[in-house]
Design a protein around this motif. Structure first.
Motif, PDB file in Angstrom:
ATOM      1  N   VAL A 122      -5.077 -18.432 -62.614  1.00 28.97           N
ATOM      2  CA  VAL A 122      -6.380 -17.843 -62.991  1.00 28.97           C
ATOM      3  C   VAL A 122      -7.401 -18.971 -63.192  1.00 28.97           C
ATOM      4  O   VAL A 122      -8.362 -18.823 -63.965  1.00 28.97           O
ATOM      5  CB  VAL A 122      -6.253 -16.998 -64.285  1.00 28.97           C
ATOM      6  N   HIS A 123      -7.176 -20.071 -62.490  1.00 27.39           N
ATOM      7  CA  HIS A 123      -7.945 -21.304 -62.658  1.00 27.39           C
ATOM      8  C   HIS A 123      -9.460 -21.068 -62.735  1.00 27.39           C
ATOM      9  O   HIS A 123     -10.134 -21.472 -63.687  1.00 27.39           O
ATOM     10  CB  HIS A 123      -7.581 -22.232 -61.487  1.00 27.39           C
ATOM     11  N   ASP A 124     -10.005 -20.352 -61.722  1.00 34.37           N
ATOM     12  CA  ASP A 124     -11.468 -20.211 -61.657  1.00 34.37           C
ATOM     13  C   ASP A 124     -11.993 -19.320 -62.769  1.00 34.37           C
ATOM     14  O   ASP A 124     -13.017 -19.626 -63.394  1.00 34.37           O
ATOM     15  CB  ASP A 124     -11.887 -19.626 -60.302  1.00 34.37           C
ATOM     16  N   GLU A 125     -11.255 -18.220 -63.033  1.00 34.06           N
ATOM     17  CA  GLU A 125     -11.705 -17.319 -64.098  1.00 34.06           C
ATOM     18  C   GLU A 125     -11.633 -18.022 -65.461  1.00 34.06           C
ATOM     19  O   GLU A 125     -12.491 -17.832 -66.320  1.00 34.06           O
ATOM     20  CB  GLU A 125     -10.792 -16.087 -64.181  1.00 34.06           C
ATOM     21  N   PHE A 126     -10.579 -18.829 -65.634  1.00 31.25           N
ATOM     22  CA  PHE A 126     -10.413 -19.534 -66.911  1.00 31.25           C
ATOM     23  C   PHE A 126     -11.564 -20.512 -67.122  1.00 31.25           C
ATOM     24  O   PHE A 126     -12.261 -20.478 -68.148  1.00 31.25           O
ATOM     25  CB  PHE A 126      -9.052 -20.252 -66.925  1.00 31.25           C
ATOM     26  N   LEU A 127     -11.799 -21.368 -66.142  1.00 28.75           N
ATOM     27  CA  LEU A 127     -12.845 -22.380 -66.331  1.00 28.75           C
ATOM     28  C   LEU A 127     -14.243 -21.758 -66.327  1.00 28.75           C
ATOM     29  O   LEU A 127     -15.161 -22.298 -66.928  1.00 28.75           O
ATOM     30  CB  LEU A 127     -12.734 -23.454 -65.245  1.00 28.75           C
ATOM     31  N   GLY A 128     -14.352 -20.602 -65.687  1.00 35.57           N
ATOM     32  CA  GLY A 128     -15.679 -19.983 -65.576  1.00 35.57           C
ATOM     33  C   GLY A 128     -15.951 -18.967 -66.675  1.00 35.57           C
ATOM     34  O   GLY A 128     -16.976 -18.285 -66.638  1.00 35.57           O
ATOM     35  N   MET A 129     -15.067 -18.846 -67.643  1.00 39.89           N
ATOM     36  CA  MET A 129     -15.270 -17.801 -68.664  1.00 39.89           C
ATOM     37  C   MET A 129     -16.608 -18.001 -69.386  1.00 39.89           C
ATOM     38  O   MET A 129     -17.056 -19.121 -69.607  1.00 39.89           O
ATOM     39  CB  MET A 129     -14.112 -17.763 -69.675  1.00 39.89           C
ATOM     40  N   GLU A 130     -17.234 -16.863 -69.733  1.00 34.57           N
ATOM     41  CA  GLU A 130     -18.531 -16.956 -70.410  1.00 34.57           C
ATOM     42  C   GLU A 130     -18.385 -16.675 -71.898  1.00 34.57           C
ATOM     43  O   GLU A 130     -19.309 -16.920 -72.681  1.00 34.57           O
ATOM     44  CB  GLU A 130     -19.495 -15.941 -69.789  1.00 34.57           C
ATOM     45  N   ARG A 131     -17.254 -16.119 -72.263  1.00 34.93           N
ATOM     46  CA  ARG A 131     -17.047 -15.747 -73.667  1.00 34.93           C
ATOM     47  C   ARG A 131     -15.551 -15.674 -73.897  1.00 34.93           C
ATOM     48  O   ARG A 131     -14.802 -15.227 -73.012  1.00 34.93           O
ATOM     49  CB  ARG A 131     -17.679 -14.383 -73.859  1.00 34.93           C
ATOM     50  N   LEU A 132     -15.120 -16.132 -75.058  1.00 30.78           N
ATOM     51  CA  LEU A 132     -13.682 -16.094 -75.369  1.00 30.78           C
ATOM     52  C   LEU A 132     -13.475 -15.334 -76.667  1.00 30.78           C
ATOM     53  O   LEU A 132     -14.193 -15.545 -77.648  1.00 30.78           O
ATOM     54  CB  LEU A 132     -13.136 -17.527 -75.501  1.00 30.78           C
ATOM     55  N   MET A 133     -12.474 -14.458 -76.644  1.00 33.13           N
ATOM     56  CA  MET A 133     -12.075 -13.776 -77.879  1.00 33.13           C
ATOM     57  C   MET A 133     -10.635 -14.181 -78.149  1.00 33.13           C
ATOM     58  O   MET A 133      -9.796 -14.112 -77.241  1.00 33.13           O
ATOM     59  CB  MET A 133     -12.166 -12.260 -77.709  1.00 33.13           C
ATOM     60  N   ILE A 134     -10.334 -14.599 -79.366  1.00 36.68           N
ATOM     61  CA  ILE A 134      -8.951 -14.995 -79.678  1.00 36.68           C
ATOM     62  C   ILE A 134      -8.395 -13.991 -80.678  1.00 36.68           C
ATOM     63  O   ILE A 134      -9.059 -13.658 -81.675  1.00 36.68           O
ATOM     64  CB  ILE A 134      -8.858 -16.423 -80.255  1.00 36.68           C
TER      65      ILE A 134
END
Ligand code: F6R
Length: 608
Positions: free
Chosen positions: A286-298
């Motif tokens: 998921v390389h591109d989606e991971f580096l391109g994320m715009e928001r993270l929820m943990i």
């Protein structure tokens, strides 16, 4: 949490099952039981309390049967008692079952079964399943189990035996872990590899809706519709020794001392120094989606939640990605605005925490990219997330999490580095970050070398009834974790607070009987922490300060001073938490507490 073990083979089952139950003790339990098939009968024994109580009840017993089931129970439905312990049985005492999980529709099923004349002797949801199997039993155990499971709502990992089938055990899973162990003319099933790894390293992780019929010579796996299923056998990497105490009096202390290696293992093979970047293989897909994320929820719970809180500070410090952190149990109550570009990261040592798993499923329903950070390979969260990173911290047996926490923090730094280098962090900053991170394990070793000083402080303070833990910025989550460690293993009341919040209420508690543990390293929050310490001192409060090596100014204003080596402010939590773990450990030991298995707690909380 409950533990399951089944054995079918050529050897007497009883000693194997009892030994296995001991390996499951660390999960926490309040009662246990065992049932053995022998000579056309099933013998069952149960006890409340520790495995020794069960063994005492079994004194003089000579059962030689080579098939049986065993269980450690952590009460969910019905108080801890012999009646409520597993195995549970049907009316005719032919069918015996052990069960992890919860049958959600047990009340309506019980009503129907009562109207059909079934008699119940426990308050458990599990007994309902025993009678339901009995109701459908017409000579074929597998069919009866499947027919019963078709009517069940909820989660289960089960093992079922029947007097009429001494050569067979039926096991099934849905939402509760179950692993087959394949030996030479013998087969095991357990909720946890540690219960079977001393016998075989060849295992199969059953998946939801799998039903396996075990015979000494092998096994068949199918689903509830009899479609046969092939599951890959895997080799377990953990050896028995890894799960033993290696000379330490408690697993918790052993695991605290394993933290330098836990940090090294979390980094191993994941840092490319020349490029100043980290590379997390589990996220390749998921390389591109991971580096391109715009928001993270943990999302996470307990200690893993405090790791997540630090994650928010460090990711937001180094990147432009906004981070939200939720207790997984609260995630479902929010009106989640998950849009494209939103990633959800679930952090869980066990990978089986029910609330965190439910949050993963909710995030998936909403279309987020769902990532996992788990320690237990093959666990439910590891399987259900789109991609993830393993901690490689090795088995954590002590119920109170220590080395898994350090490992979680380390991986959060690696995630931060990966995201930051993709954004605004320069090559030289990335290289400096890695260089400093690599020094951390040795700095932790230095703190561990000074454990006797912390032990001495614990001797002076173990009699206090309440403690306040204060920290700011990166060390605010560490104050929360320090307080949690103390309360869960010593049963002493402890509260963690953001130091700035102290004046807004908690300060009312401060007097000579209410010591404060203040995290005051030489960082950008130092001056403000010193002011907080002075406020505590002005009210006759005692202060145990954790600060930077050689900080004599701080030492002078505190009652006790514990030093940690200097490092970059952002990495300080990796060091600051270690003295707090040791302090909690030694205070609990002074007070004679059962450190590895604190009361009311379980290693993996698999119910919501
Ligand atoms: C505290 C502790 C718990 C766990 C929590 C989540 O020492 O161990 O608070 O952190 O139950 O567990 P995992 O990380 O397995 O999801």
């Amino acid at each position: 949490m409950c533990g399951i073990l089944c054995y079918l083979g050529k050897r007497p089952a009883l000693p194997i099952l009892l030994e296995g139950l001991r390996k499951l003790e660390y999960r926490g339990y309040d009662s246990s039981g065992v049932a053995i098939m022998e000579g056309g009968e099933v013998f069952c024994q149960k006890a409340v309390g520790k495995i020794q109580a069960l063994e005492a009840n079994l004194a003089g017993v000579t059962w030689q049967g080579s098939g049986g089931i065993a269980h450690t129970r952590w009460a969910t439905h019905g108080r801890p008692s012999v009646e409520n312990a597993h195995p549970q049985k049907d009316c005719r005492e032919k069918i015996f079952i052990i069960h992890n999980g919860i049958i959600e529709n047990h009340q309506s099923l019980k009503k129907q079964l009562l109207s059909l004349g079934h008699r119940f002797c426990s308050d458990t949801d599990t007994e309902v399943l025993a009678h339901l199997i009995e109701e459908h039993y017409q000579g074929d155990l597998e069919e009866a189990v499947k027919a019963a499971l078709r009517l069940v709502e909820g989660a289960y990992g089960i093992g079922v035996i029947c007097v009429d089938h001494p050569e067979e055990i039926v096991v099934a899973r849905k939402g509760s872990p179950l692993i087959l162990g394949i030996g030479e003319e013998e087969v095991f099933a357990a909720s946890d590899v540690s219960a079977l790894v001393s016998h075989t390293k060849e295992v199969i992780y059953l998946q939801d809706n799998d039903v396996a019929v075990l015979h000494a010579s092998g096994y068949n796996i199918s689903n509830l519709n009899y479609d046969s299923i092939l599951r890959r056998t895997q080799q377990v990497e953990w050896d028995v020794e890894a799960a033993e105490k290696q000379g330490f009096p408690h697993f918790m202390l052993k695991e605290i001392y394993e933290q330098p290696e836990a940090v090294e293992n979390a980094m191993r093979g994941r840092l490319i120094e020349q490029e100043g970047i980290s590379k997390l293989g589990g996220l390749d897909g998921v390389h591109d989606e991971f580096l391109g994320m715009e928001r993270l929820m943990i999302v996470s719970m307990g200690t893993s939640y405090y790791a997540a809180l630090l994650g928010r500070y460090i990711i937001e410090t180094c990147t432009d990605i906004p981070v939200e952190v939720d207790l997984a149990s609260e995630f479902r109550y929010r009106k989640l605005n998950i849009r494209e570009g939103t990633a959800v990261l679930a952090i869980s040592q066990s990978g089986e925490t029910a609330d965190t798993l439910a949050a993963v499923q909710e995030a998936q329903r909403k279309g987020a990219l769902v990532l996992g950070m788990v320690n237990v390979v093959g666990s439910s969260i590891a399987r259900e997330t789109d991609a993830g990173v393993y901690n490689h911290a090795g088995p954590e047996i002590g119920v109170a999490s220590t080395k898994a926490f350090l490992s979680q923090l380390t991986i959060l730094y690696l995630i931060t580095l990966a995201l930051a280098r993709h954004q605004r962090m320069s090559l030289s900053e990335g290289q400096a970050f890695i260089a400093e991170l690599k020094l951390i394990p040795d700095k932790i070793r230095r703190i561990l070398d000074s454990a006797s000083q912390i032990e001495a402080i614990a001797r002076r303070y173990h009699g206090y009834k309440s403690f306040l833990y204060l920290g700011r910025k990166f060390n605010y989550p560490i104050a929360l974790e320090g307080a949690l460690k103390l309360k869960e293993i010593s049963y002493i009341h402890a509260e963690g607070y953001a130091a700035g919040e102290m004046k807004h209420g908690p300060i009312a508690l401060i007097d000579e009987n209410f010591p404060s543990v203040c995290l005051a390293p030489r960082d950008s929050a130092y001056e403000k922490m010193v002011s907080n310490i002075q406020e505590v001192k002005a009210r006759n409060g005692r202060v145990i300060a954790v600060g930077t090596e050689g900080d004599t100014d701080l030492q002078e204003i505190c009652d006790e001073f514990i030093e940690v080596p200097a490092t970059d402010e952002i990495l300080l939590p990796l060091l600051m938490v270690v003295p707090l773990q040791l302090l909690a450990y030694y205070i609990a030991r002074e007070n004679g507490c059962e450190i590895d298995q604190p009361r009311n707690l379980a290693k993996a909380v698999t119910v919501e």
